[in-house]
Design an enzyme around this catalytic site. Sequence first.
Site, PDB file in Angstrom:
ATOM      1  N   CYS A 220      19.968 -52.401 -30.043  1.00 38.66           N
ATOM      2  CA  CYS A 220      20.925 -52.917 -29.066  1.00 38.66           C
ATOM      3  C   CYS A 220      20.883 -54.436 -28.997  1.00 38.66           C
ATOM      4  O   CYS A 220      19.857 -55.052 -29.270  1.00 38.66           O
ATOM      5  CB  CYS A 220      20.665 -52.330 -27.676  1.00 38.66           C
TER       6      CYS A 220
ATOM      7  N   ILE B 128      20.812 -42.257 -24.944  1.00 38.37           N
ATOM      8  CA  ILE B 128      19.823 -43.028 -25.696  1.00 38.37           C
ATOM      9  C   ILE B 128      18.393 -42.656 -25.323  1.00 38.37           C
ATOM     10  O   ILE B 128      17.468 -42.928 -26.072  1.00 38.37           O
ATOM     11  CB  ILE B 128      20.080 -44.540 -25.503  1.00 38.37           C
TER      12      ILE B 128
ATOM     13  N   ARG C  75       7.233 -61.760  -8.973  1.00 40.55           N
ATOM     14  CA  ARG C  75       8.641 -61.421  -9.253  1.00 40.55           C
ATOM     15  C   ARG C  75       9.532 -61.616  -8.026  1.00 40.55           C
ATOM     16  O   ARG C  75      10.457 -60.836  -7.767  1.00 40.55           O
ATOM     17  CB  ARG C  75       8.764 -59.989  -9.784  1.00 40.55           C
TER      18      ARG C  75
ATOM     19  N   HIS D  31      24.538 -51.881 -18.910  1.00 39.93           N
ATOM     20  CA  HIS D  31      23.941 -52.968 -18.146  1.00 39.93           C
ATOM     21  C   HIS D  31      24.854 -53.456 -17.014  1.00 39.93           C
ATOM     22  O   HIS D  31      24.472 -54.330 -16.243  1.00 39.93           O
ATOM     23  CB  HIS D  31      23.585 -54.131 -19.068  1.00 39.93           C
TER      24      HIS D  31
ATOM     25  N   LYS E 154      13.317 -61.767  -8.812  1.00 41.05           N
ATOM     26  CA  LYS E 154      13.892 -60.459  -9.139  1.00 41.05           C
ATOM     27  C   LYS E 154      14.283 -59.695  -7.875  1.00 41.05           C
ATOM     28  O   LYS E 154      15.418 -59.212  -7.750  1.00 41.05           O
ATOM     29  CB  LYS E 154      12.881 -59.638  -9.947  1.00 41.05           C
TER      30      LYS E 154
ATOM     31  N   HIS F 100      17.566 -46.351 -32.585  1.00 41.84           N
ATOM     32  CA  HIS F 100      18.505 -47.044 -31.708  1.00 41.84           C
ATOM     33  C   HIS F 100      18.255 -48.542 -31.751  1.00 41.84           C
ATOM     34  O   HIS F 100      17.102 -48.989 -31.811  1.00 41.84           O
ATOM     35  CB  HIS F 100      18.366 -46.554 -30.260  1.00 41.84           C
TER      36      HIS F 100
ATOM     37  N   CYS G  25      22.948 -47.915 -24.490  1.00 39.29           N
ATOM     38  CA  CYS G  25      21.519 -48.127 -24.266  1.00 39.29           C
ATOM     39  C   CYS G  25      21.029 -47.059 -23.277  1.00 39.29           C
ATOM     40  O   CYS G  25      21.812 -46.212 -22.835  1.00 39.29           O
ATOM     41  CB  CYS G  25      21.255 -49.542 -23.741  1.00 39.29           C
TER      42      CYS G  25
END
Length: 760
Positions: free
Chosen positions: A644, A432, A17, A695, A20, A642, A727
């Site tokens: 999204c 959430i 990763r 987000h 990231k 939920h 979310c």
Amino acid sequence: MDIINHILGFPRIGAHRELKFAQENYWSGKISKIELLKIGKKLRYKNWKDQSSSGINLISVGDFSWYDHVLTTSMMLGNIPERHRNIDGSIDLDTLFYMARGTALNKSSVLACEMTKWFDTNYHYIVPEFVKNQDFNLSWNQLFDEIDEAINKGYSVKPVILGPMTYLWLGKITGVKFNRLSLLPNLLKVYQKILNKIYEKGIEWIQIDEPILVFDLPSDWMHAFKMTYDILKSDLKLLLTTYFESINHNLNDIVNFPVQGLHIDLTHGKYDLSVLNRKIPHDWVLSLGVINGRNIWKSDLKFWFDVIQNFLKFKRNVWIGSSCSLLHSPVDLRLENNIPLEIKNWFSFALQKCYELNLLTLALNDNDSSILQSWTDLLHSHAKSEMVNNDFVKNQLMNITYNDKKRHSVYSVRSKVQKNTFHFPVLPTTTIGSFPQTDDIRALRLQFKKGKIDFHKYQNEIKKHIQYAIQQQELLDIDVLVHGESERNDMVEYFGEHLAGFIFTNYGWVQSYGSRCVKPPVIVGDVYRKNPITIEWSKYAQSITKKPVKAMLTGPVTILCWSFIREDLPKQIISNQIALALRDEVLDLERAGINIIQIDEPALREGLPLRKIDWKKYLSWATQSFRISSSKVQDTTQIHTHMCYCEFSDIMDAIVQLDADVITIETARSHMDLLEFFKTFEYPNEIGPGVYDIHSPNIPSVDQIVYLLEQAIKYIPINRLWVNPDCGLKTRNWKETISSLKNMMIATKKIRKKFETLTI
């Protein structure tokens, strides 16, 4: 001629990763842009080298992106929303991050571009925005720079771009409504420049992805497809690339496109190759996607050898490749040292899939399948393994009845019982489920995983984080609390760890969006609950507050869709196995005094087949799985779910069939556009349209939330309306979280006061 092999794209995140961590370090100011660019280049070089060393003939270039390949295409086409543009009209890497996150270095925060699911995968893309009479310009040279890099390294290069028709289809119109096909002439001028510039570099083939050809497209779009490729016809050879489903229903149109090759996905689409061969032009290359890019199981190379060898009797100019981009696969199985060898022998990650292609190519070119036998035998050993089949689970499935799939009473009856039980104010507030996953929490879990602390110590420390989350929610005066999920690494992985039939990798990371990576569990055998999973954490949270605590579970369809699943059982059977395991958990929670239980199903829409002809069958078993998990509770227990980042309007009838008492959905990033749907569709139960986008690090203002709530009240009766973020909050920090929720509560109380004044 010899068989040529290729892949449609390679994972961009790095085996560890690396991308990231580089992204997040750049965003936080820990590294410079120059350092970030160096890390990206190093990853690309390694990816190309690994593909070449594994025997891949044509190296894909253009599959690397700094956030998402659709966003990269928007950058290349100069499609930058006005709010994200620099004053001087220039664009740079920060522009890309600005569009994705709504924030960038030295820029004021604005609304990020909308994000949604890429077809029926768990990958997310940044949605292009279109305005009437929009112009496009060739504005971003990343693709061309990377082609030069790869050529200079001596590779045989096959550039990859997203096709113009798919790009238009995936976007959204903002402002005045218009037919987006009217943008095609301006868009194609830029695509012509792109193709010409690539041809000038000495490239022979380009992969041009048009996956929307698997859809049931309107006639005007199919007509526009033919016109598009008539205009794009050039000396550069175009490999028209499709994946995720069959294109049989559009084939009569496709064969008239002026392209030189066609890629099909044989692992997900059903094809009769002899019929296909009769229809497509004789001189076309046909690329067969035979290595599944969306799962981690070895391929049955002997099976594919027989299929292709028979086909080669009729057609010689054949390529073989991955079914789709390997973006959806982890990078390298060799890193996995903790999986039992028996199980590891069943798997193949991205690098191993490249090796599979090379092995199959060698066998086909030598007309000798003997080199495939040992590889195939390892895969077939799965069916004989003792860990795969469980008679108890099979008996449970056989004994599911109609009453297992329905609540005791209808919603209109349950809602009255629940209102008398909970006494919520108008516009009840909740979140959430998750709260910030801090460095301390991650370090604690890692210490426990490595055996550096015992369970007693781990439990006590987790309880401190639960206590803090409860305290903060009480201070904010939220109505329905959650325990914060500090003990959970991931909403699917966590449950998989506590269910039989799952195994886990250490390096099986795949990109979900931007810097967000997930490590899906792997379903290798029959699924059942070994022990209670969430009971003690939920009981503890409820014991330290007088307000109701909502238990959090992940639903059966989402666990199914977000796992690498076994390929020897239908999805419906696996989903029902998971549902029965969750039902045990739900009933234990109810017995423990937890009377609000949320069963998240964000993947319900994602799992929808790409062709509408298959929707009814899927939605029937998917909604039944949810009801199996949730329907045995008493009327006094309130079931939430939920969802999204998906097109809810496509499946609203199915969402009603879930019969959840409350559904919370994402609407903030799309400016509550979804609420327009409720003008004509009356959702019968309670609903919480998310009032801010979690987000993005931006803090929503009170006025913004008031406005969104006022819009929601226009379409949804206020006595059935909930207030919540769109979310979970695990990706945010506590400062952002508290500030945002504080504003959410102030806005809610303003609307409540206004409502009370109007009803006096």
